[in-house]
Design a protein around this motif. Structure first.
Motif, PDB file in Angstrom:
ATOM      1  N   ILE A  29     155.903  13.010  35.715  1.00  0.00           N
ATOM      2  CA  ILE A  29     156.926  13.022  36.755  1.00  0.00           C
ATOM      3  C   ILE A  29     158.182  12.305  36.271  1.00  0.00           C
ATOM      4  N   ASN A  30     158.052  11.485  35.224  1.00  0.00           N
ATOM      5  CA  ASN A  30     159.180  10.752  34.658  1.00  0.00           C
ATOM      6  C   ASN A  30     159.850  11.481  33.508  1.00  0.00           C
ATOM      7  N   SER A  31     159.375  12.681  33.201  1.00  0.00           N
ATOM      8  CA  SER A  31     159.936  13.464  32.110  1.00  0.00           C
ATOM      9  C   SER A  31     161.422  13.730  32.357  1.00  0.00           C
ATOM     10  N   GLU A  32     162.253  13.443  31.350  1.00  0.00           N
ATOM     11  CA  GLU A  32     163.695  13.684  31.496  1.00  0.00           C
ATOM     12  C   GLU A  32     163.987  15.152  31.758  1.00  0.00           C
ATOM     13  N   GLU A  33     163.207  16.028  31.142  1.00  0.00           N
ATOM     14  CA  GLU A  33     163.387  17.464  31.353  1.00  0.00           C
ATOM     15  C   GLU A  33     163.119  17.839  32.808  1.00  0.00           C
ATOM     16  N   LEU A  34     162.063  17.288  33.383  1.00  0.00           N
ATOM     17  CA  LEU A  34     161.733  17.575  34.775  1.00  0.00           C
ATOM     18  C   LEU A  34     162.776  16.986  35.711  1.00  0.00           C
ATOM     19  N   ILE A  35     163.194  15.762  35.452  1.00  0.00           N
ATOM     20  CA  ILE A  35     164.210  15.127  36.294  1.00  0.00           C
ATOM     21  C   ILE A  35     165.507  15.922  36.252  1.00  0.00           C
ATOM     22  N   SER A  36     165.882  16.382  35.077  1.00  0.00           N
ATOM     23  CA  SER A  36     167.091  17.198  34.945  1.00  0.00           C
ATOM     24  C   SER A  36     166.964  18.495  35.739  1.00  0.00           C
ATOM     25  N   PHE A  37     165.809  19.150  35.642  1.00  0.00           N
ATOM     26  CA  PHE A  37     165.580  20.382  36.399  1.00  0.00           C
ATOM     27  C   PHE A  37     165.697  20.123  37.898  1.00  0.00           C
TER      28      PHE A  37
END
Length: 112
Positions: A29-37
């Protein structure tokens, strides 16, 4: 943990709280890719799924925080509302039971 669906270019296109037929990959949930999405997404359902996925981790953090405050005598357990005391006590009992089950399984590696 969140489960993501990707397009042919490897970009995240959807987020789920459990594995789906087209979304088996789990990401933090802390993945930068996920946060960006999520930040760029116009679909609020994706954001809700991500928040829901992080809820359990946050619950544990808050539980640990309350226990630390109690251990350091910053607050007393009895200062908490009755509903909070009951929930914390129940979670502690359940975790204790799980730990004892883990200990039973881990004691004799030769059985399994």
């Amino acid at each position: 943990m969140a489960y993501v669906q990707r397009d042919q270019h490897g970009n995240i296109t959807a987020v789920f709280d459990s594995p789906q037929q087209n979304a088996q990959e789990s990401v933090s949930i802390n993945s930068e890719e996920l946060i960006s999405f999520l930040r760029d997404s116009e679909d609020t359902e994706h954001v809700r799924v991500a928040l829901s996925s992080s809820d359990m981790a946050l619950v544990r953090v808050l539980e640990d925080l309350v226990n630390t405050l109690i251990d350091k005598n910053v607050i007393l357990f009895t200062d908490l509302p009755m509903a909070a005391r009951e929930k914390l006590s129940n979670r502690e009992k359940i975790r204790g039971h799980l730990n004892s089950l883990d200990d039973l399984m881990g004691d004799d590696h030769g059985i399994l």
